[in-house]
Design a protein around this motif. Structure first.
Motif, PDB file in Angstrom:
ATOM      1  N   PRO A  12       0.829  -1.152  -0.104  1.00 19.35           N
ATOM      2  CA  PRO A  12      -0.015  -0.042   0.156  1.00 19.35           C
ATOM      3  C   PRO A  12       0.986   1.106  -0.081  1.00 19.35           C
ATOM      4  CG  PRO A  12      -0.793  -1.746   1.572  1.00 19.35           C
ATOM      5  CD  PRO A  12       0.510  -2.257   1.200  1.00 19.35           C
ATOM      6  N   GLY A  13       0.468   2.087  -0.855  1.00 22.85           N
ATOM      7  CA  GLY A  13       1.319   3.392  -0.960  1.00 22.85           C
ATOM      8  C   GLY A  13       2.194   3.390  -1.787  1.00 22.85           C
ATOM      9  N   HIS A  14       2.554   2.552  -2.538  1.00 21.34           N
ATOM     10  CA  HIS A  14       3.806   2.333  -3.402  1.00 21.34           C
ATOM     11  C   HIS A  14       3.211   2.259  -5.109  1.00 21.34           C
ATOM     12  CE1 HIS A  14       6.865   2.585  -0.374  1.00 21.34           C
ATOM     13  NE2 HIS A  14       6.276   1.867   0.297  1.00 21.34           N
ATOM     14  N   GLY A  15       3.188   0.983  -5.088  1.00 20.14           N
ATOM     15  CA  GLY A  15       2.562   0.514  -6.641  1.00 20.14           C
ATOM     16  C   GLY A  15       3.967   0.466  -7.545  1.00 20.14           C
ATOM     17  N   ALA A  16       3.647   1.117  -8.743  1.00 17.75           N
ATOM     18  CA  ALA A  16       4.489   1.253  -9.731  1.00 17.75           C
ATOM     19  C   ALA A  16       5.968   1.852  -9.439  1.00 17.75           C
ATOM     20  CB  ALA A  16       4.100   1.931 -11.042  1.00 17.75           C
ATOM     21  N   PRO A  17       6.812   1.404  -9.893  1.00 13.61           N
ATOM     22  CA  PRO A  17       8.267   2.032  -9.811  1.00 13.61           C
ATOM     23  C   PRO A  17       8.255   3.532 -10.149  1.00 13.61           C
ATOM     24  CG  PRO A  17       8.458   0.031 -11.395  1.00 13.61           C
ATOM     25  CD  PRO A  17       7.246   0.577 -10.965  1.00 13.61           C
ATOM     26  N   PRO A  18       9.290   4.418  -9.011  1.00  9.40           N
ATOM     27  CA  PRO A  18       9.076   5.915  -9.201  1.00  9.40           C
ATOM     28  C   PRO A  18       9.884   6.278 -10.363  1.00  9.40           C
ATOM     29  CG  PRO A  18      10.726   4.917  -7.543  1.00  9.40           C
ATOM     30  CD  PRO A  18       9.936   3.824  -7.893  1.00  9.40           C
ATOM     31  N   ALA A  19       9.326   7.374 -10.988  1.00  7.78           N
ATOM     32  CA  ALA A  19       9.864   7.975 -12.158  1.00  7.78           C
ATOM     33  C   ALA A  19      11.407   7.903 -12.167  1.00  7.78           C
ATOM     34  CB  ALA A  19       9.433   9.273 -12.568  1.00  7.78           C
ATOM     35  N   SER A  20      12.019   8.099 -11.181  1.00  3.17           N
ATOM     36  CA  SER A  20      13.268   8.221 -11.137  1.00  3.17           C
ATOM     37  C   SER A  20      14.164   6.715 -11.155  1.00  3.17           C
ATOM     38  CB  SER A  20      13.941   8.819  -9.653  1.00  3.17           C
ATOM     39  OG  SER A  20      13.252   7.971  -8.629  1.00  3.17           O
TER      40      SER A  20
ATOM     41  N   ARG B  90      -8.756   2.939  -3.003  1.00  2.00           N
ATOM     42  CA  ARG B  90      -7.776   3.338  -1.920  1.00  2.00           C
ATOM     43  C   ARG B  90      -7.122   2.094  -1.281  1.00  2.00           C
ATOM     44  NH1 ARG B  90     -10.282   4.607   2.856  1.00  2.00           N
ATOM     45  NH2 ARG B  90     -12.277   4.121   2.400  1.00  2.00           N
ATOM     46  N   LEU B  91      -7.473   0.790  -1.821  1.00  2.00           N
ATOM     47  CA  LEU B  91      -6.891  -0.235  -1.591  1.00  2.00           C
ATOM     48  C   LEU B  91      -6.183  -0.875  -2.540  1.00  2.00           C
ATOM     49  CD1 LEU B  91      -9.750  -2.587   0.412  1.00  2.00           C
ATOM     50  CD2 LEU B  91      -7.708  -2.040   1.222  1.00  2.00           C
ATOM     51  N   GLU B  92      -4.925  -1.404  -2.664  1.00  2.00           N
ATOM     52  CA  GLU B  92      -4.406  -2.165  -3.406  1.00  2.00           C
ATOM     53  C   GLU B  92      -5.045  -3.246  -4.272  1.00  2.00           C
ATOM     54  OE1 GLU B  92      -1.146  -1.124  -4.864  1.00  2.00           O
ATOM     55  OE2 GLU B  92      -1.266   0.434  -3.435  1.00  2.00           O
ATOM     56  N   PRO B  93      -5.082  -3.298  -5.608  1.00  2.00           N
ATOM     57  CA  PRO B  93      -5.849  -4.236  -6.243  1.00  2.00           C
ATOM     58  C   PRO B  93      -5.888  -5.667  -5.814  1.00  2.00           C
ATOM     59  CG  PRO B  93      -5.002  -2.792  -7.818  1.00  2.00           C
ATOM     60  CD  PRO B  93      -4.267  -2.610  -6.603  1.00  2.00           C
ATOM     61  N   HIS B  94      -4.570  -6.070  -5.615  1.00  2.00           N
ATOM     62  CA  HIS B  94      -4.358  -7.660  -5.404  1.00  2.00           C
ATOM     63  C   HIS B  94      -4.807  -7.855  -3.977  1.00  2.00           C
ATOM     64  CE1 HIS B  94      -0.935  -5.050  -4.280  1.00  2.00           C
ATOM     65  NE2 HIS B  94      -0.536  -5.964  -3.194  1.00  2.00           N
ATOM     66  N   ILE B  95      -4.771  -6.886  -2.820  1.00  2.00           N
ATOM     67  CA  ILE B  95      -5.209  -6.901  -1.482  1.00  2.00           C
ATOM     68  C   ILE B  95      -6.553  -6.976  -1.814  1.00  2.00           C
ATOM     69  CG2 ILE B  95      -5.361  -6.018   0.572  1.00  2.00           C
ATOM     70  CD1 ILE B  95      -2.600  -4.610   0.159  1.00  2.00           C
ATOM     71  N   ALA B  96      -7.284  -5.983  -2.432  1.00  2.00           N
ATOM     72  CA  ALA B  96      -8.679  -6.172  -2.303  1.00  2.00           C
ATOM     73  C   ALA B  96      -9.261  -7.268  -3.237  1.00  2.00           C
ATOM     74  CB  ALA B  96      -9.137  -5.000  -3.567  1.00  2.00           C
TER      75      ALA B  96
END
Length: 774
Positions: free
Chosen positions: A455-463, A661-667
Motif C-alpha cells: 500500500p502506498g507504493h505501486g509502480a516504480p518511481p519515475a527516477s 484506496r486499496l491495492e488491487p491484489h489486496i482487495a
C-alpha cells in the motif's frame, strides 16, 4: 555400355547359377556376406571393389576369361561414380550404452528409405528425395559421438552404398579445412588420386556432390567446429543420411533436423552404471548408486568415468565413491580415469570462447541459484543487457550453457569447472566486486518489484532506472518468482554481512506479495532473518512488524499455528513498547488465526475483538478487513452462520466503498476470502445453489488474480459443496483442477483433493447395495 556388356548384378547371378551354387554356398566359399551378394545381384549396392570381385571369382572357380568379364562389368558399373569403402570399425565402448531410446527412434524414422526398392533383379537405381541431415548437439560429455555411432551401427544395412565416419576435429586449435575433409571423403569412396588431381581443387566440390548424389550412404561428420566447416560437406541430392555431432548448436545451418542431447534420466543413469559395475554391486547399494549418478549430474561421460573407476577397484564400495564425489572441491578431480577427465572435455570448449564469453562463463559460477536472466548476468560483467544476452547466447551456442525461454542455466559440473577457472584467472578483488554488484542489484530490484504489492507504493518511481521490465504487478511477480533463489541468497548474504537495514527493507517490501505466493517455502527464512536484523537495529516498531510477519509465515506457510503464538506475543510486547496500535492489532489478528486453527474458540474470539478495536483506532483499513474476516470465520466455526454471513457482507461492503484506496491484489484476495466464506456458510445452511455460486466466483477471482494458493483452497471447498449437493461429476472436476495446480498450491488442500478423487473412483467401481451379496 555396349550391347555385349552385361550389368554386374545379372552377370554375377548367371555365373552363380551356372555353377549350381546358392547365395549361401557362394558366401561360404568366397567370404562375401550373403546380404552383400544379394544386394549386388539385385543392383541395390554399387559395383564392388576389385578385391570383392576377386573373392567372388575365386569362390565361383572362374577361368581367366570369365574372371575378366566379371571385373569389366564391375568397372563399367563404377562409371561415372566410384566405389565406397564401408566403415564399420566403430570405437570400443559403443556397447556400453543405455537410454536415448527416443533419440534412436527418431534417427531410425529419419533413416527410412524414401520409397520401396524395385523388385529383385530390376536394379535399385539412385534413391529419390533429398539427403537427410541431423545435427546432434549438446554440452561436452553428453555422448553425442556414442549416440551417432550406435545409430550408425543399427542403420548401416539401410545404406548399402557405404557408411563413413569422418572426425572433423572441431575442438582442435587448427581443425582441418572443409577442402581437406572433402578430399578425404572422396578418397574413402574410391575416387583415385589421378582423378582428384585432374579435376583440381576448384572442381572437388562438384565431384563430391556427384559422388554422394549417386548413392544411398550414411555419413557421420563427428565433432564439427562450426557451420563453415560443415556446410560444404553436406550433399545437395541423393539418399545420404548425414549425422553431424557438435558441441555447438550450429544455428546457421538450414534445412536440418536438430537432436539436442542433455543429461540421462535417473533410471537410464542407474542402468548405465549397472552395466559398468555389475548387477551384484549395483543392487547391493542402490541408494549409493543413485547418489553417484546424481553427483555425476547424469552426464554420460562422468557416469562412464565413475563406472570405470568402480569396475577397476573391486575393493571399493559404491558408497565410498559417492562420499568421494560429495566434496565439491574434489569432484572434478575425482571424475578422472587414466587420461579421461571430465574437466578435459570442458577445457576443449572453454578455450574456444571469446575473451568476453570466457569471462562471463567464469563469473556465472557466482550465481547462487539454478538459473538467471540476462539482466542478472549483465551485473557480473558490467555489460548492458543486450550485450550480455549476446554473450550468453554465445555460451549456449558453444554448448556450455543451457537455455529455456529467457532463462539461462549453468549445470552443476560446469559450474564447478567455471569456479575453478574463476579462481585461477580472475583477481580476488574483482571477483568480490562482481558478486557484490550482482547481489546489490538483486536486492534493489526485489524491493522495487515487491512494492507493487505494498500500500502506498505501486509502480516504480519515475527516477528508477532498472534493467528489467517491472511496468506491471504481473511482471514484478514474474521477476520475483523466477529470480527467487538468487535474491534469497543475496538476502542471506546481506544478513551475514550485517547489512540489517537492507534485510528489513527487503522483507518489508515483500510483505503483501507473500500473500500471492504463500507456499513458496522460504518466507520463514525471509522474515526470520528480518526479525534478527530488526533486533540488531534496536527499533521496537521494526521488531514488532517483522515478528508479526514471521508469525504469519510459521502459522500459514509451515502449518504450525502453535509455534507461531510465541512470536505474536513478542510482537505485541514490541508494538506496545513502540506505542503502535496497528502492529498491536496485527499481533492480536495473527494470534486469533492461530487459536482458531487449534480449535481454541475463546482465545480466538478475544484476540479478534482486540484486533478490530485496535485497527479501527489506528485507521488501518487493510488490517480491519482481515480482522473482520477472522471474526466471521470464528462465527462460522461455532455454528453462527447467519451472523458470519452478515460479517462477511460487511467486508464486501467496505471493499466496495474503499474503491482504489486499496491495492488491487489486496482487495482481490480479501474479496475472494469473503465470497468463499459466504459460500461456505450457505453450504452449512443447505442452500446449495447460492453456496456453489459464491464459491465459483471466489475460485474465478483467485485464478484471475494469479493467487494459486487461494484457488486451491476454494476449489477444494467448491468440490466438497458439490458433493454434498449431490453433483459428483462437477465435484470431480473441481478436485481435478485443484490437483493440477502444481507446487504453488496449498499442499494440504491438494492432498485432500487427491483423496476425494480416490474415494470417488472407489465409489464408481463399487457395486450397488445388495449386488453380489448372498
Amino acid at each position: 555400355m555396349s550391347g555385349q556388356e552385361v550389368a554386374f548384378g545379372p552377370l554375377l547371378r548367371s555365373m552363380r547359377r551356372a555353377k549350381s551354387l546358392t547365395i549361401e554356398a557362394l558366401a561360404e566359399v568366397s567370404g562375401v556376406s550373403e546380404r552383400g551378394i544379394g544386394d549386388l545381384e539385385r543392383g541395390r549396392r554399387a559395383a564392388p571393389q576389385r578385391r570383392t570381385v576377386a573373392a567372388l571369382a575365386d569362390g565361383l572357380g572362374l577361368d581367366d576369361a570369365d574372371r575378366e568379364r566379371l571385373l569389366a562389368a564391375a568397372r563399367a558399373g563404377r562409371t561415372p561414380g566410384y566405389s565406397p569403402v564401408g566403415v564399420r570399425s566403430f570405437p570400443r565402448g559403443i556397447d556400453d550404452f543405455a537410454g536415448r531410446a527416443d533419440e534412436l527412434a527418431e534417427l531410425e524414422a529419419l533413416a527410412a528409405p524414401p520409397r520401396q526398392d524395385r523388385a529383385a533383379g530390376e536394379g535399385g537405381g539412385v534413391p529419390e528425395g533429398q539427403p537427410v541431415v541431423v545435427v546432434i548437439h549438446g554440452p561436452p560429455g553428453t555422448g553425442k559421438t556414442t549416440l551417432a555411432l550406435r545409430a550408425a551401427r543399427r542403420l548401416a544395412d539401410r545404406f548399402p552404398d557405404g557408411q563413413l565416419m569422418v572426425d572433423l576435429r572441431g575442438t582442435d586449435d587448427s581443425p582441418p579445412a572443409p577442402s581437406e575433409l572433402m578430399v578425404r571423403v572422396l578418397k574413402a569412396f574410391g575416387v583415385p588420386d589421378r582423378d582428384l588431381a585432374k579435376a583440381g581443387p576448384q572442381a572437388h566440390p562438384a565431384l563430391y556432390r556427384q559422388v554422394l548424389a549417386d548413392r544411398r550412404c550414411l555419413l557421420v561428420l563427428d565433432n564439427a567446429r562450426d557451420e563453415a566447416q560443415v556446410r560444404p560437406l553436406l550433399p545437395g541430392s541423393g539418399g545420404t543420411l548425414v549425422l553431424v555431432t557438435s558441441r555447438r548448436v550450429l544455428t546457421g545451418l538450414d534445412d536440418v533436423h536438430r537432436l539436442p542431447l542433455g543429461r540421462l534420466e535417473p533410471a537410464e543413469s542407474a542402468a548405465f552404471l549397472t552395466s559398468l559395475v555389475g548387477e551384484a554391486r549395483a543392487t547391493a547399494e542402490p541408494e549409493a548408486l543413485e547418489e553417484v549418478a546424481r553427483l555425476c549430474e547424469h552426464l554420460p561421460l562422468a557416469l562412464r568415468i565413475a563406472g570405470n573407476w568402480l569396475a577397476t577397484r573391486t575393493g571399493w564400495t559404491v558408497r565410498r565413491l559417492a562420499d568421494r564425489l560429495a566434496s565439491e572441491e574434489r569432484r572434478l578431480d575425482a571424475l578422472s580415469a587414466g587420461d579421461v577427465r571430465v574437466a578435459t572435455a570442458f577445457d576443449l570448449s572453454y578455450r574456444q570462447l571469446t575473451p568476453t564469453a570466457a569471462r562471463l562463463f567464469r563469473r556465472l559460477s557466482l550465481v547462487p541459484g539454478p538459473d538467471l536472466g540476462a539482466a542478472c548476468a549483465a551485473r557480473l560483467t558490467g555489460q548492458d543487457v543486450h550485450d550480455a544476452e549476446d554473450t550468453l547466447e554465445e555460451l549456449v551456442e558453444a554448448g556450455l550453457l543451457g537455455s529455456a525461454e529467457d532463462r539461462y542455466r549453468l549445470h552443476d559440473l560446469l559450474c564447478l569447472y567455471g569456479r575453478g577457472r574463476l579462481v585461477a584467472e580472475d583477481d580476488e578483488a574483482d571477483i568480490e566486486r562482481a558478486r557484490r554488484s550482482m547481489f546489490r542489484w538483486l536486492l534493489e530490484t526485489a524491493v522495487v518489484a515487491g512494492r507493487w504489492y505494498e500500500p502506498g507504493h505501486g509502480a516504480p518511481p519515475a527516477s528508477w532506472r532498472g534493467t528489467v521490465d517491472l511496468s506491471s504487478a504481473d511482471k514484478a511477480r514474474e521477476w520475483l518468482q523466477t529470480e527467487s533463489a538468487n535474491w534469497l541468497a543475496a538476502l542471506h548474504a546481506a544478513a551475514a554481512e550485517g547489512d540489517h537495514a537492507t534485510v528489513v527493507e527487503v522483507a518489508e517490501s515483500l510483505h503483501w506479495f507473500s500473500d500471492q505466493w504463500i507456499f513458496w517455502g522460504h518466507w520463514p527464512e525471509v522474515f526470520g532473518a528480518a526479525v534478527r536484523s530488526a533486533e540488531a537495529l534496536g527499533d521496537p516498531l521494526l521488531e514488532a512488524t517483522q515478528l508479526n510477519y514471521h508469525a504469519w509465515a510459521v502459522m500459514l506457510c509451515e502449518g504450525r499455528p502453535r509455534d507461531s503464538i510465541p512470536y505474536t506475543a513478542r510482537a505485541l510486547d514490541a508494538a506496545r513498547r513502540a506505542g503502535d496500535a496497528g502492529q498491536q492489532g496485527w499481533a492480536h489478528a495473527y494470534a486469533s488465526w492461530a487459536h482458531r486453527a487449534l480449535g481454541e474458540d475463546g482465545p480466538a474470539a478475544e484476540h479478534s475483538d482486540h484486533a478490530i478495536a485496535l485497527f479501527e483506532a489506528a485507521g488501518d483499513l487493510h488490517g480491519l478487513l482481515q480482522a473482520l474476516i477472522s471474526r466471521a470465520a470464528h462465527l462460522r466455526g461455532v455454528g453462527r452462520d447467519e451472523e458470519a454471513i452478515e460479517t462477511y457482507r460487511q467486508v464486501l461492503t467496505r471493499l466496495d466503498e474503499a474503491g482504489d484506496r486499496l491495492e488491487p491484489h489486496i482487495a482481490a484476495f480479501t474479496r475472494a476470502n469473503a465470497l468463499a466464506g459466504v459460500g461456505g456458510c450457505y453450504g452449512s445452511l443447505g442452500r446449495w445453489e447460492e453456496a456453489v455460486e459464491y464459491l465459483r466466483t471466489s475460485v474465478e477471482l483467485s485464478r484471475t488474480d494469479g493467487n494459486i494458493a487461494l484457488e486451491s483452497r476454494y476449489l477444494l471447498s467448491l468440490g466438497d459443496i458439490l458433493l454434498q449437493a449431490g453433483r459428483p461429476a462437477e465435484a470431480r472436476e473441481a478436485f481435478t483442477r485443484c490437483v493440477a495446480l502444481g507446487s504453488d498450491a496449498d499442499p494440504r488442500r491438494v492432498a485432500e483433493a487427491r483423496s476425494r478423487l480416490a474415494r470417488l473412483d472407489g465409489d464408481r467401481h463399487r457395486p450397488p447395495p445388495g449386488v453380489g451379496v448372498r
